[in-house]
Design an enzyme around this catalytic site. Sequence first.
Site, PDB file in Angstrom:
ATOM      1  N   ASN A 118       4.998   1.796   2.172  1.00 49.83           N
ATOM      2  CA  ASN A 118       3.670   1.648   1.558  1.00 49.83           C
ATOM      3  C   ASN A 118       2.684   2.722   1.995  1.00 49.83           C
ATOM      4  O   ASN A 118       1.712   2.993   1.289  1.00 49.83           O
ATOM      5  CB  ASN A 118       3.111   0.255   1.827  1.00 49.83           C
ATOM      6  CG  ASN A 118       3.829  -0.773   0.979  1.00 49.83           C
ATOM      7  OD1 ASN A 118       4.293  -0.459  -0.113  1.00 49.83           O
ATOM      8  ND2 ASN A 118       3.944  -1.987   1.463  1.00 49.83           N
TER       9      ASN A 118
ATOM     10  N   HIS B 227       9.989  -6.570   6.623  1.00 53.86           N
ATOM     11  CA  HIS B 227       9.289  -6.261   5.375  1.00 53.86           C
ATOM     12  C   HIS B 227      10.287  -6.052   4.241  1.00 53.86           C
ATOM     13  O   HIS B 227      10.924  -5.004   4.136  1.00 53.86           O
ATOM     14  CB  HIS B 227       8.417  -5.003   5.592  1.00 53.86           C
ATOM     15  CG  HIS B 227       7.641  -4.607   4.382  1.00 53.86           C
ATOM     16  ND1 HIS B 227       7.438  -3.293   4.012  1.00 53.86           N
ATOM     17  CD2 HIS B 227       7.020  -5.356   3.434  1.00 53.86           C
ATOM     18  CE1 HIS B 227       6.733  -3.257   2.897  1.00 53.86           C
ATOM     19  NE2 HIS B 227       6.472  -4.498   2.532  1.00 53.86           N
TER      20      HIS B 227
ATOM     21  N   SER C 254       2.761  -6.280   4.241  1.00 50.85           N
ATOM     22  CA  SER C 254       2.985  -4.937   3.712  1.00 50.85           C
ATOM     23  C   SER C 254       2.275  -3.878   4.538  1.00 50.85           C
ATOM     24  O   SER C 254       2.509  -2.696   4.356  1.00 50.85           O
ATOM     25  CB  SER C 254       2.413  -4.836   2.293  1.00 50.85           C
ATOM     26  OG  SER C 254       3.020  -5.756   1.458  1.00 50.85           O
TER      27      SER C 254
ATOM     28  N   GLU D  85      12.343  -3.037   5.773  1.00 53.10           N
ATOM     29  CA  GLU D  85      11.780  -2.313   6.918  1.00 53.10           C
ATOM     30  C   GLU D  85      11.638  -3.282   8.093  1.00 53.10           C
ATOM     31  O   GLU D  85      11.168  -4.407   7.908  1.00 53.10           O
ATOM     32  CB  GLU D  85      10.375  -1.782   6.589  1.00 53.10           C
ATOM     33  CG  GLU D  85      10.367  -0.581   5.681  1.00 53.10           C
ATOM     34  CD  GLU D  85       8.956  -0.016   5.471  1.00 53.10           C
ATOM     35  OE1 GLU D  85       8.782   1.188   5.649  1.00 53.10           O
ATOM     36  OE2 GLU D  85       8.040  -0.780   5.130  1.00 53.10           O
TER      37      GLU D  85
END
Length: 293
Positions: free
Chosen positions: A192, A142, A121, A154
């Site tokens: 994130n 991701h 992450s 991602e």
Amino acid sequence: MSSEIRKIGIVGAGQMGKGIAQVCALAGFDVAVNDVSDERIGAGIDDISAHLCRAVERGQLDEARRKAALGRIRPASSYAAFADSDLVIEAATENEEVKRKILSDLGPTLRPGAIVATNTSSISITRLASVTGRPEQFIGIHFMNPVPKMQLVELIRGIATEDRTFETAKQFIADLGKTVTVSEDFPAFIVNRILLPMINEAIYTLYEGVGTVEAIDTAMRLGANHPMGPLQLADFIGLDVCLSVMQVLHEGLADSKYRPCPLLVKYVEAGWLGRKTQRGFYDYRSGTPVPTR
Ligand code: NAD
């Protein structure tokens, strides 16, 4: 299926590894799943099976596809089971030392040309690539949580990631029916980098007594139209994962605005990690979530 990927290995059968295994198997890929013990691997595959059964009961999946998907998933008690894999996705605990050990052990067991990806992450792809022995064939893929539901993936290139690796990963995600966004390799990437400071701020809001758990979540659900309140979401993500991401942001960007809230640290130290341990900002043990503050 048009990509050169057919066989996939997954390291880590936690909430993300299970979700990734499930969507890959449903899309027709062969999947081998590894974790720290045969019990964990077995429990992970049982959870996937239960999830697929529920999808059949709800009329979202037909029985033949359920059976075929489950038949494509096998346990991998060691990395030797990944010898014929085209792609191995690391989805183990968000801890750099854990990931470095996995990635350095994994490299020699794979065939030349096999691609290795991490579902991290937040951790630097370039730094993780350096221990793989194949930085050109290493990339960040991701997935979002829950993997079967979330449309976005991602893609993050490390400094050495080859174009072929990037294009193959992009095609693989298209084969899963998901949408790619490309992020540069900076701490926590795009989603994130934006989401976790918001969650951390919600925890500060609780810590400073501005509102209760219920008030904060209701405020953001009804006041900002978020589908889930930030504390509910933190429990869903896992408070250990939230803390790790904030630590990576704090260390990687050296800015005090990313300081993890002491209350988040306290919950993690207590082992109250959210839904996965039945307790976090809510207590889930009775079946109905009850705020813990
Ligand atoms: P989790 O705690 O649910 O699962 C982690 C799994 O990794 C556990 O089953 C654990 O036993 C296993 N594991 C630990 N060390 C291992 C090792 N050496 N070899 C094999 N397996 C090992 O965590 P998660 O939420 O599934 O997160 C996994 C990864 O996905 C992390 O990098 C996390 O940052 C990332 N991620 C999480 C979310 C989220 O919302 N939780 C979203 C996107 C990405």
